[in-house]
Structure formats: C-alpha cells, structure tokens
Design an enzyme around this catalytic site. Structure first.
Site, PDB file in Angstrom:
ATOM      1  N   HIS A 280       8.257   4.798  -3.709  1.00 39.14           N
ATOM      2  CA  HIS A 280       7.488   4.117  -4.768  1.00 39.14           C
ATOM      3  C   HIS A 280       8.316   4.014  -6.048  1.00 39.14           C
ATOM      4  O   HIS A 280       8.707   2.944  -6.443  1.00 39.14           O
ATOM      5  CB  HIS A 280       6.119   4.752  -5.042  1.00 39.14           C
ATOM      6  CG  HIS A 280       5.243   4.834  -3.846  1.00 39.14           C
ATOM      7  ND1 HIS A 280       4.874   3.721  -3.142  1.00 39.14           N
ATOM      8  CD2 HIS A 280       4.673   5.894  -3.213  1.00 39.14           C
ATOM      9  CE1 HIS A 280       4.111   4.085  -2.121  1.00 39.14           C
ATOM     10  NE2 HIS A 280       3.979   5.391  -2.138  1.00 39.14           N
ATOM     11  N   ASP A 331       4.142   1.905   4.544  1.00 42.44           N
ATOM     12  CA  ASP A 331       3.326   2.984   3.990  1.00 42.44           C
ATOM     13  C   ASP A 331       1.953   3.083   4.642  1.00 42.44           C
ATOM     14  O   ASP A 331       1.809   3.686   5.693  1.00 42.44           O
ATOM     15  CB  ASP A 331       3.244   2.778   2.465  1.00 42.44           C
ATOM     16  CG  ASP A 331       2.684   3.984   1.722  1.00 42.44           C
ATOM     17  OD1 ASP A 331       2.318   4.962   2.377  1.00 42.44           O
ATOM     18  OD2 ASP A 331       2.622   3.937   0.482  1.00 42.44           O
TER      19      ASP A 331
HETATM   20 ZN    ZN Z   1       3.299   7.330   1.348  1.00 36.30          ZN
END
Ligand code: ZN
Length: 470
Positions: A280, A331
């Site tokens: 991220h 993800d």
């Molecule tokens: Zn994750």
C-alpha cells in the site's frame, strides 16, 4: 493447441511472432525452457525452427500478483451495502473477520483454488500470499500447525500458479492494545513462530513454490518483535512484506506511539533493505519515499482494493520520480486482472490531478503509460516474489501469456499500441494461453478442470452466506 508431450520435465521449444523482451516488443522470438522449467534460450530475430511449437499470438511474460489474502475472495461483492452510518475500512474489516473466523483449511483450499485459476485467467502466473489466517478460530493450532499454509500450497499446485507463501507476524490489536481481539486470535504468530513456519515451508521449495516472511503492520507487531524477525531473517533469500501506511489512522497512531510516521520509523530503525516490500504505502511524505529509494526497497500498490476500501491514493508521481520499484497486488480480490489494476493505478491520478498520462515519462523515452507501469510491475513483481530473475530472459522461470489478437478489445489495434489497449480498452479476455514453469495451465482460454473447482467454491459460499447477509 495440445499439451506438450514432454510436460513431465517442463522442457520445450516455442516460437512467437512477437514477444516482450528487454522492455519492448521484439519479432521472431525463440523460447526454450529447460527441464527445471526455466528459460535456457530467449532469442529474437530467429525464423521458426521446425522442431519449435509456433505460438498462436504475441507473447508477454507472466506477471506476479504481489499481494493476496486468498480467503478474502469469499466476500468479493458481499460487502457493498451500507451497514453502518460511517462505513469505512474499519467496518469492512469487522465483516472480513466474520469470514476469517468461519473458514476451515478445506474451505480455504477450495476458495484459493478457485481464486488462483481466476488469477491465471487474469494474466498472473505467480501470487504472493500474505498469510495470517493460521490457527483454529479459538487460537489453538491445527493438528498440523501449518494446515492453512498447506491448503494454500495445495491450491496453487492444483491450479498451476506459482506461489510465494509469507507467514505473518501478528500479535497485537493496535499500537496501544498489546493483546489481540477475540476475533484476531487465529492470526497469532510471534517472530519465532513466523521463522519456524518459514523454515518448514522453505524446505519444500520447488520450481513454483518458495517462502518469505511478513509483518502484518506496525500496529499489529511490537517494535522488538519486528527487530527479532529481521534478525532471524537476516540471511534469508526470500522477501519481507508488510502492510504500511494504508490508513491515515494508522499513520496518526504510529506518530503518537513512536514519534515517527510508519515508513519513517522503518527507515530510522535501519530495517529496510532490497528484500522489503511495502504494501500500500498510501500515505507518505517525500522524505519517506526518498528513504525507501535509498534502501532499495519497493512498494506494492493494490489499486482496486485501495479504491474499494477508501484507503486513499498513493503518491504515484513521487514513487515514479524516485525510481522505486512498484509491484501490484489484488489484495482483497475485488478484481483478478492485472490490466484493471494498472488502469486504476493511472486513473486515480487522472481524477486527482485532472491531467492525463501521469505515469508516462517522454523525457525518459517512455511516452506510453501502460508500458511504463507494466514494466515496473513486471520487474518489481519478480523481486517481491523473491525471484532472482523474472520475465522473458535466460534463467527466469518459463512463464508466459499468449495474447488472443482476435479479442474484441484488440481487434484492429496496431501492434505497438497493444499494451495500451490491453490496459485502457476494456472489457477484454485477452489471454489465450498461459504457461507456468514450462507447463500450459490455460489453453484456448480454459483453465484445467475448472468445473469441480467452481462447484467446491460454490459449496463454501453457500455455507458462508446462507444466513450471514445484510
Ligand atoms: Zn493486504
């Protein structure tokens, strides 16, 4: 196209009219894999030899999906109704925990097998599994403490995708909450537990399986534990992944607890090196990006999930300017296609800056947005998976994607704009064939034995969602 007769030893000879080598399309490419499923010869400008199999279209290397929680596939599309006035990442997480608390190793294997076939169909040939769903729901180990790991490994082998398994350090609920919540007990693994799991898994490595380690996040691991794991892993070949700076609340809590922002803290503690993959890395300041660049670490951006969860937008221009590697991950698996991830990586920036082609760099000889993001994701993805070489090059694993130029989104597109159209013209289903380690895992758009996999997945979904719906 029939399965190669020599699939038992992964060796083969193929020829492509066009293939993506060294950052550009090249013509008349001979590709030879050895018995271990790695490229022994990659050579452009060669007429098709009589003993080589002629591929049905242009060829791209396979891409690494650098961030996955396979079990989360079981609620894609099932958290899209507002249940709370302030629906946000944290309320989504509570829903995610309800699924995490309800699945068995057999369920995880069924979900992951279905998912991994979808990822192959979406152009990924390898996945990094950020694996924290370790124990039984009450926190007690399974009879086989690695039962969940083995379920994921079996799923990858069944689907035919490469897997990097990352056991996760996870031991507290937050910076100021030293214990786990009840619904986090099955995630618990301390630094020594992570290392033991890594050692057991790394001993099982083969052409399409390896292991690294992960830290869930700085909120879920105490500083001493992060250092302990870094020390245990100091000679490890595999990658080190962690979630970092995904939410502004995490940045604020880290500042309160340590006096530093999360990436700033990692850099100041001397933890970062080229094995570290910052997943991220959404909320950064320029000095943090510079620190990551100096350390040779990389970021893993997950555009569709970050959008779905309302995380925010990474500083893409900042990361690009600093020359940091940028892998992509799906993800939570709200999408399973890398073309869609790259499109949203760019579109987020267009919406924010009200300009176009922000990832392109004509001054660096890279005017094409899609090609620049693709090459970054290709190179950084290989490193995120702990691969010494990746792509269509000698020594890398023999993975490839054969493009169907008859796909509706590609018809009539000039060859030098093919990548642009793959990313920015949709929908499309462009991968006619997919090879992993010298073996075909998708042929004529069909994954091997999809139907029983989908039926098992449907059974799990029925059990999970028969009652638990908003
Ligand atoms: Zn994750």
């Amino acid at each position: 196209m029939s399965a190669p007769a020599n699939s038992a030893n992964r060796a083969g000879r193929w020829w492509a009219p066009h293939a993506w080598l060294d950052g550009r399309w090249q013509d008349d490419v001979l590709l030879v894999s050895d018995s271990g499923g790695r490229w022994a010869t990659v050579q452009a400008g060669v007429p098709c030899p009589p003993d080589a199999q002629k591929l049905a279209g242009p060829v791209l290397p396979g891409l690494v999906n650098a961030h996955s929680h396979a079990f989360q596939r079981a609620f894609a599309g099932l958290s899209e109704r507002r249940e709370h006035a302030g629906d946000d990442f944290w309320s989504w997480r509570d829903r995610m925990y309800r699924v995490a608390g309800a699945v068995t190793p057999d369920d995880v294997q069924a979900i992951a097998t279905h998912l991994y076939r979808e990822l192959l169909a979406g152009g990924y040939t390898h996945v990094c599994e950020f694996h924290y769903l370790q124990h039984q729901p009450d926190g007690a180990p399974h009879a086989d403490p690695l039962a969940m790991s083995h379920a994921l490994k079996a799923a990858a082998e069944d689907a035919g995708i490469g897997l990097t398994l990352l056991p996760v350090l996870y031991e507290r609920a937050g910076f100021a909450q030293p214990a786990l919540r009840q619904d986090q007990r099955r995630f618990h693994l301390d630094a020594d537990g992570v290392w033991r799991a890594h050692q057991a898994l790394a001993a099982q490595s083969h052409a399409t399986f390896n292991a690294g380690v992960a830290v869930h996040s700085l909120r879920a691991a105490a500083p001493a534990s992060v250092h302990r794991l870094a020390q245990l892993a100091r000679g490890m070949d595999g990658p080190v992944h962690l979630h970092v700076a995904e939410q502004t609340a995490e940045v604020e809590d880290c500042l309160s607890a340590t006096g530093r922002r999360p990436i700033e803290w990692l850099a100041a503690e001397g933890l970062l090196d080229p094995r570290w993959q910052l997943v991220h890395a959404t909320h950064t300041v320029p000095a943090e990006i510079d620190a990551v660049a100096r350390a040779g670490s990389a970021a893993v951006i997950c555009p569709s999930t970050e959008a779905n969860l309302g995380d925010g937008l990474a500083d893409l221009p900042g990361w690009l300017d600093a020359g940091v590697g940028l892998a992509i991950g799906s993800d939570s698996h709200v999408t399973r296609s890398w073309t869609e991830e790259l499109r949203w990586m760019e579109y987020g920036q267009r919406l924010l800056h009200r300009k176009r082609n922000l990832a392109a760099a004509p001054d660096l000889g890279q005017p094409a947005t899609a090609a620049r993001l693709w090459q970054l994701a290709l190179d950084a993805g290989g490193r995120a998976a702990g691969q010494a070489a990746w792509g269509l090059r000698v020594g890398a694993r023999a993975d490839l994607l054969v493009i169907d130029t008859a796909d509706a989104a590609l018809v009539g597109v000039p060859g030098d704009h093919r990548l642009d159209a793959l990313v920015f013209s949709s929908p499309g289903w462009p991968w006619r064939e997919v090879m992993v380690a010298g073996r075909w895992v998708v042929q004529a758009h069909r994954a091997r034995s999809t139907d029983p996999t989908a039926a098992r997945f449907a059974d799990v979904m029925d059990r999970l969602w028969r009652t638990d719906r908003p």
